[in-house]
Design an enzyme around this catalytic site. Structure first.
Site, PDB file in Angstrom:
ATOM      1  N   CYS A   1      -4.000   3.479  -4.957  1.00  0.00           N
ATOM      2  CA  CYS A   1      -3.444   4.204  -3.815  1.00  0.00           C
ATOM      3  C   CYS A   1      -2.149   4.923  -4.191  1.00  0.00           C
ATOM      4  O   CYS A   1      -1.830   5.958  -3.621  1.00  0.00           O
ATOM      5  CB  CYS A   1      -3.216   3.275  -2.644  1.00  0.00           C
ATOM      6  SG  CYS A   1      -1.888   2.128  -2.907  1.00  0.00           S
TER       7      CYS A   1
ATOM      8  N   ASP B   1      -3.900   8.692   4.115  1.00  0.00           N
ATOM      9  CA  ASP B   1      -4.092   7.323   3.632  1.00  0.00           C
ATOM     10  C   ASP B   1      -5.415   7.277   2.885  1.00  0.00           C
ATOM     11  O   ASP B   1      -6.461   7.603   3.444  1.00  0.00           O
ATOM     12  CB  ASP B   1      -4.106   6.352   4.822  1.00  0.00           C
ATOM     13  CG  ASP B   1      -4.164   4.902   4.369  1.00  0.00           C
ATOM     14  OD1 ASP B   1      -4.512   4.657   3.203  1.00  0.00           O
ATOM     15  OD2 ASP B   1      -3.868   4.014   5.187  1.00  0.00           O
TER      16      ASP B   1
ATOM     17  N   HIS C   1       0.853  -1.180   0.000  1.00  0.00           N
ATOM     18  CA  HIS C   1       0.000   0.000   0.000  1.00  0.00           C
ATOM     19  C   HIS C   1       0.894   1.236   0.000  1.00  0.00           C
ATOM     20  O   HIS C   1       1.961   1.226   0.597  1.00  0.00           O
ATOM     21  CB  HIS C   1      -0.872  -0.058   1.260  1.00  0.00           C
ATOM     22  CG  HIS C   1      -1.903   1.017   1.340  1.00  0.00           C
ATOM     23  ND1 HIS C   1      -2.635   1.422   0.258  1.00  0.00           N
ATOM     24  CD2 HIS C   1      -2.339   1.755   2.384  1.00  0.00           C
ATOM     25  CE1 HIS C   1      -3.464   2.368   0.637  1.00  0.00           C
ATOM     26  NE2 HIS C   1      -3.301   2.605   1.922  1.00  0.00           N
TER      27      HIS C   1
END
Lengths: 795, 96
Positions: free
Chosen positions: A751, A699, A682
């Site tokens: 992401c 995030d 991630h």
């Protein structure tokens, strides 16, 4: 499969026979049977417990003649047949004993599988069970009053068929035994099948004792469906016992069934996902605490002949190193990184942009345009008739709209052609035919030029049409006026005649005036449209979003497609001298929609962010930022397993910062320090906000890694201490923020783009104004920026 | 005098005395390379990747926070005896 039919028939007949015996048993009295069961199960208390629960999976194992050792492990009650069936069979033989015993048995344990066994025992002329374990059951359960449901030859065929099935690989067995569900459970081990049977039996026993699982397929399927809906993560544990004995199987089965009561929701899945993430973070922490001992240092002499003296131990060391590097990837292998690549990603770099997809899209667009046109064609005659009477402005607009649509369609067709030529050019390039490729590319360029001309023509045509239409309208209006006059003349009165004269004079003039107004209106509209387009183009120049969508110039898309087109994966598309990062075609492939970003793209973007920052500072724009590479956190605390300032102490020396492109001599002069963090699989963006005195963790999945911000706080303190000789323990008190009202990713792949945009927007001091829906456009823009080695918003 | 003269000649011709440069991977394992200051890093990179059996395209070499240019040399970066180059495996991420 005819064989399935046999099995079904056999089981159905067995069920018939057993319901018959059950009725008899009720008449004869249950007490005897009860005692029988007590006797049988009394041996081990645990066994009794298990038998009180109707569907002990062990029994199903027993039902399948897999050999006695399986019985031993599955259930003590069955492992000691001497107490129950064995003794009964020995004492009275099947004929006398089976009637009272059978109903209880059926109540306690799934009869169908056993009866199948029994049936086999009966039906075969030669195949009498010989083993001590299952044989007594088979005898006891063979209802002597009912002959075999099939003639011997059919029985033997059935037997061989069933044997085939039972000796077949688990998946095949399962497929055959649960015909209604074979597709859904195509590749699951036998333990799974046992579970299915158990569930079916449980349902049956809860309701009608005598009904067999065959009559309950629907319920069984429902249960299976419920189980299918269970969270993915529950499955491995449930399947773990599949290969082992039934005792192992039982526990997960119960858990699973308990969970299947309510249908599992997305929130459960999310919770599980969160658990998985937390687990990985915990593992990392654990790893941090353990401080793994570093492998021994090796020496290689490259001055003379490289490593010639160390040839023998090298292979050994190589092996050690391979272990030390985790799953050491084989040369050329894209997968198996230490970061734990998911299996889906293994083939991901191979995925290339497909020209055919693009062509299909264009084709779809032109089709939709066709539809528009055909729907427009409907009202056309109507508008013509209307115009004959009185020209409404709508008709004119309609016409110009049609012209514009036609032009658009032409443009699209040309676009399609261009794409085809470009695609051909690329395939030709692949086949290393440079002349042809060049020619094709030239043709593509020509068509692009045509496209541009068409675009110009389109507006010109629309304008011309608008100019031409007044004349047509005027003629039509004159005709209409004449018709009206003629109609008036028919009335034949003087006054009317005069009136008609005046009308004749008046009408055309008004109609012309009206059409002129209309044409003026349409021209005005055109002008407005053009102004809007030019405004949009201006905004496109900045790459800013318009109406929630990012405007991407066609040239960027062309670049994007060319960069993602198949080709030599090692070909360098970008060579950025300052950062010494070279982006290959393979690296840029990760910018394709739905692909995971790799460190090269992010680090080059970070480098471009630094250049943008330097340019902004020259213009007096803030904030002053420093952007670390994605390896910073790895070096600071991730890789060595503990926080280690010394590992990154030299990273921020003035000379190194200058090499990186940082305008300041110290990062402590900056307003923001942006750190892209690689969290296993991630990407997130951590920001040290020096002005507002806080640490922010952006995030796109709303995660919170407090440890990361803790380490950054310590880093900042140590950096002050090392570079400024200042003891700034207050930075440890700065608040840690995990903003939640930031753009969130709605898929499992964007992401990296979000991280870049967090960094870019933070570095510019603008609000995080982007959405998941824009991600593919942002990818196009980022590819353009990477290829151009310059951010669009660089001043 | 003769010695120093020889040394000078050697420096001019071969690029000076050999120095040791460490390459440290992410698990802490170190490989020390004896190189001359004017040896291109490419040689070190390829030797390291061969030693570790990894694809050079999947390893990033970072010296004090900055990517290593394959065509530069330790002398160009003012590297000193015992300096460490960090090797990172490719990082990839999309979600969790």
């Amino acid at each position: 499969m005819p064989f399935l039919g046999w099995v079904a028939d056999a089981l159905a007949s067995a069920s018939r026979s057993l319901t018959g015996t059950k009725r008899k048993a009720r008449e004869l009295g249950e007490a005897e049977g009860e005692r029988d069961v007590e006797e049988r199960t009394g041996a081990v208390s645990a066994t009794r417990l298990r038998l009180q629960e109707p569907p002990a999976p062990a029994v199903i194992v027993a039902g399948i003649p897999r050999g006695p050792q399986r019985l031993e492990f599955s259930s003590p009650a069955l492992a000691a047949p001497g107490r129950g069936g064995g003794a009964a069979a020995a004492a009275g033989g099947p004929a006398s004993d089976s009637q009272p015993a059978a109903p209880r048995q059926r109540h306690d344990q799934p009869a169908p599988a056993r009866s199948l066994d029994a049936l086999l025992g009966n039906a075969t002329p030669h195949g009498a069970p010989t083993s001590a374990g299952p044989a007594p059951f088979a005898k006891r359960f063979a209802p002597p009053a009912h002959p075999a449901p099939r003639p011997p030859h059919a029985g033997s065929r059935l037997l061989s068929g069933v044997r085939q099935v039972l000796e077949a690989p688990p998946s095949l067995t399962k497929m055959t035994l649960t015909p209604g569900t074979q597709r859904r459970h195509a590749a699951q081990p036998l333990g799974r099948v046992q579970g299915l049977f158990t569930a079916g039996r449980k349902a049956d026993c809860g309701g009608d004792n005598g009904s067999l699982f065959f009559g309950n397929q629907q319920r069984q399927q429902r249960q299976q469906r419920q189980r299918q809906q269970q969270p993915l993560f529950a499955r491995p544990s449930a399947l773990r016992g599949g290969g082992g004995g039934a005792g192992v199987e039982l526990q997960p089965l119960r858990q699973r069934r308990g969970g299947s009561g309510g249908s599992p929701s997305a929130s459960q899945d999310a919770a599980l996902l969160r658990k998985v993430v937390d687990y990985s973070l915990r593992q990392e922490e654990l790893h941090e605490r353990q401080h793994p001992a570093p492998p021994p240092v090796e020496e290689v002499d490259l001055t003379g002949e490289p490593s010639s003296s160390q040839q023998p131990p090298q292979a050994q060391q190589q092996q050690q190193q391979q272990q030390a590097w985790g799953a050491a990837p084989a040369p050329g292998g894209a997968a198996g990184l230490a970061s734990g690549l998911p299996p889906a990603m293994a083939a991901a770099p191979e995925r290339r942009f497909d020209w055919r997809d693009m062509l299909r899209q264009v084709a779809a667009q032109s089709e939709s345009l066709d539809d528009d046109l055909s729907s427009d064609a409907g009202p056309q005659p109507l508008s013509a008739t209307l115009r004959a009477e009185a020209p409404p402005p709508a008709a004119l607009l309609n016409e110009s709209a049609e012209a514009a649509a036609l032009a658009r369609r032409k443009a699209l067709l040309a676009d399609q052609q261009q794409l085809q030529f470009a695609a051909q050019a690329h395939t030709a390039l692949e086949q290393s035919r440079p002349e042809r490729a060049q020619r094709l590319e030239a043709e593509a360029a020509k068509i692009q030029q045509q496209l541009h001309d068409l675009h110009l023509q389109r507006t010109a045509a629309a304008a011309q049409h608008a100019q031409r239409s007044p004349a047509v309208a005027a003629a039509a209006a004159a005709a209409a006026a004449a018709a009206a006059a003629a109609a008036a003349e028919q009335e034949g009165e003087d006054v009317v005649d005069l009136l008609s004269d005046s009308e004749e004079e008046a009408e055309p003039s008004t109609s012309v005036a009206a059409t002129e107004e209309v044409s003026e209106e349409s021209e005005e509209e055109e002008e407005e449209e053009e102004a809007e387009v030019s405004q949009q183009l201006e905004r496109v120049g900045l790459g800013e979003e318009v109406e929630g969508r990012l405007r991407i110039p066609a040239s960027w898309r062309d670049e994007y497609e060319a960069a993602l087109a198949p080709g030599d994966s090692r070909e360098f598309l970008v060579d950025h001298p300052r950062s010494a990062i070279q982006i290959t075609r393979r690296d840029i492939a990760c910018m394709a929609p739905l692909q995971w970003l790799n460190d090269e793209c992010i680090n080059l973007y970070v480098s471009l962010l630094l250049e943008r920052d330097a340019a902004r500072r020259q213009q007096g724009l803030g904030p002053r930022c420093h952007f670390f590479s994605t390896f910073f956190c790895n070096k600071l605390y991730k890789d060595c397993g503990q926080y280690d300032y010394n590992a990154v102490r030299r990273w921020t020396m003035p000379k190194k910062l200058k090499t990186a492109g940082q305008a300041s001599d110290s990062i402590l002069d900056c307003d923001l320090i942006v750190v892209p963090v690689h969290q296993g699989m991630h990407w997130v963006c951590a920001v040290i906000d020096m002005r507002r005195r806080r640490f922010v963790y952006y995030d796109s999945l709303k995660g919170e890694d407090r440890r990361c911000l803790d380490h950054l706080a310590h880093y900042l303190r140590d950096e002050y201490k090392n570079k400024r000789q200042e003891q700034r323990d207050d930075v440890l008190e700065w608040p840690h923020e995990f903003p939640k009202k930031i753009p969130q990713q709605k898929n499992g792949c964007d992401c990296g783009v979000f991280t870049l945009l967090f960094a870019s927007h933070a570095g510019r001091g603008t609000p995080m104004a982007f959405t998941q829906e824009q991600m593919n456009d942002w990818r196009v823009r980022i590819v353009h920026e990477l290829l151009a080695m310059r951010l669009v918003d660089t001043p | 005098m003769e010695d120093s003269g020889e040394n000078n000649i050697k420096k001019e011709a071969g690029g000076g005395e050999a120095m040791s440069i460490k390459v440290k991977d992410q698990s802490g394992g170190e490989v020390v390379f004896r190189v001359k200051p004017h040896t291109k890093f490419e040689k070190i990179i390829l030797a390291f990747c061969q030693k570790k059996s990894v694809d050079p395209a999947q390893v990033r070499f970072v010296y004090d926070g900055n990517r290593l240019d394959r065509n530069s040399t330790p002398a160009e970066l003012d590297m000193e005896e015992g300096d460490t180059i960090d090797a990172f495996l490719e990082q990839i991420g999309g979600c969790c």
